[in-house]
Scaffold this motif. Structure first.
Motif, short mmCIF file in Angstrom:
data_model
loop_
_atom_site.label_atom_id
_atom_site.label_comp_id
_atom_site.label_asym_id
_atom_site.label_seq_id
_atom_site.Cartn_x
_atom_site.Cartn_y
_atom_site.Cartn_z
N ASP A 17 -0.03 11.18 -3.36
CA ASP A 17 0.50 9.86 -3.02
C ASP A 17 0.01 9.36 -1.67
N ASP A 18 -0.40 10.29 -0.81
CA ASP A 18 -0.84 9.88 0.51
C ASP A 18 -2.34 9.62 0.57
N VAL A 19 -3.04 9.75 -0.55
CA VAL A 19 -4.47 9.48 -0.59
C VAL A 19 -4.67 8.00 -0.93
N LYS A 20 -5.30 7.26 -0.06
CA LYS A 20 -5.45 5.82 -0.24
C LYS A 20 -6.81 5.42 -0.79
N ASP A 21 -7.79 6.31 -0.68
CA ASP A 21 -9.14 6.01 -1.15
C ASP A 21 -9.18 6.12 -2.68
N GLU A 22 -9.39 4.99 -3.36
CA GLU A 22 -9.36 4.98 -4.81
C GLU A 22 -10.46 5.85 -5.41
N ARG A 23 -11.59 5.94 -4.73
CA ARG A 23 -12.67 6.78 -5.25
C ARG A 23 -12.25 8.25 -5.27
N MET A 24 -11.51 8.67 -4.28
CA MET A 24 -11.03 10.05 -4.25
C MET A 24 -10.01 10.28 -5.35
N LEU A 25 -9.17 9.30 -5.62
CA LEU A 25 -8.18 9.44 -6.68
C LEU A 25 -8.84 9.52 -8.05
N VAL A 26 -9.92 8.76 -8.24
CA VAL A 26 -10.67 8.85 -9.49
C VAL A 26 -11.22 10.25 -9.68
N MET A 27 -11.68 10.86 -8.59
CA MET A 27 -12.17 12.24 -8.65
C MET A 27 -11.06 13.19 -9.10
#
Length: 229
Positions: A17-27
């Motif tokens: 939830d604390d990750v704001k970078d959408e590219r990282m969330l896609v990973m």
């Protein structure tokens, strides 16, 4: 396992939830689909770290990959330095704060090094055991996934975006829209759906089925699946 209040610092360290970078969330989403398909588990952003934290599932993953590594070594010369076995003596049910958990994680990381995962891509045990670096853990498993593909494993972590791109290419070729299908294979929060369609020989659907047969070879029963009628 003791937990802090819901939504507190501890929960943020366990989820993404604390990750704001959408590219990282896609990973993260790609990793959950790939690893979940191999292990037969339902993984997502909320449960990935809690599920793998004692290192047991990581060692199970290495065992699945090792079968492909063994076949690859038998068919290719000069690969004797690849691992000859997955981690042994693993405790799959140990507590996350136990010595066995640290041993599990250490054995997995040693196996990653034998898989020729670069040292710069390998997380430290406390990144997982003490929740000091969950994205470092993700990066390591992603690196393992790509090394597994290099060693002949059919499960392709890049399959979902490849499928989405395949549908885009079909739209351009046939001048038809496949919005409902391309969305089903998208990567937005792993909202993967089941698509049912009739395939007619020579049709656009038949062509895309052939593409999917080539690039989507996850074992088990993944969340997305084309049904032949």
């Amino acid at each position: 396992m003791p937990r802090g209040k819901v939504g507190g610092k501890y929960d943020r360290r366990m989820s993404f939830d604390d990750v704001k970078d959408e590219r990282m969330l896609v990973m993260v989403d790609k990793l959950c689909v790939w690893m979940g398909g191999i292990l037969g588990e339902t993984l997502n952003r909320e449960n990935l770290i809690p599920q793998i934290r004692n290192g047991g599932p990581l060692c199970r993953l290495s065992e699945c990959i090792q079968a492909s590594v063994d076949d690859f070594k038998a068919a290719n010369e000069d690969n004797d330095d690849l691992p000859s076995a997955s981690p042994q003596g693993v405790n799959l049910t140990c507590g996350v704060r136990s010595m066995e958990a640290r041993q599990n994680v250490t054995k997995f990381l040693d196996w990653c090094r034998q898989m020729r995962v670069p040292e710069s891509s390998i997380f430290l045990p406390d990144d997982l055991l003490k929740l000091k670096g969950k994205m470092k853990v993700v990066n390591t498993i992603l690196a393992v996934a790509r090394r597994a593909k290099d060693c002949g494993m059919a499960a392709d972590i890049d399959a979902p975006p490849k499928i989405a791109n395949a549908f885009i290419g079909l739209e351009e070729k046939f001048g038809k829209k496949f919005d409902h299908t391309s969305k089903a294979f998208g990567t937005q929060k792993s909202e993967l759906k089941t698509v049912k369609t009739t395939l007619v020989s020579g049709s656009a659907w038949k062509i895309v089925q052939q593409k999917i047969d080539t690039i989507l070879q996850l074992p088990g029963k993944p969340s997305y699946e084309i049904f032949r009628v």
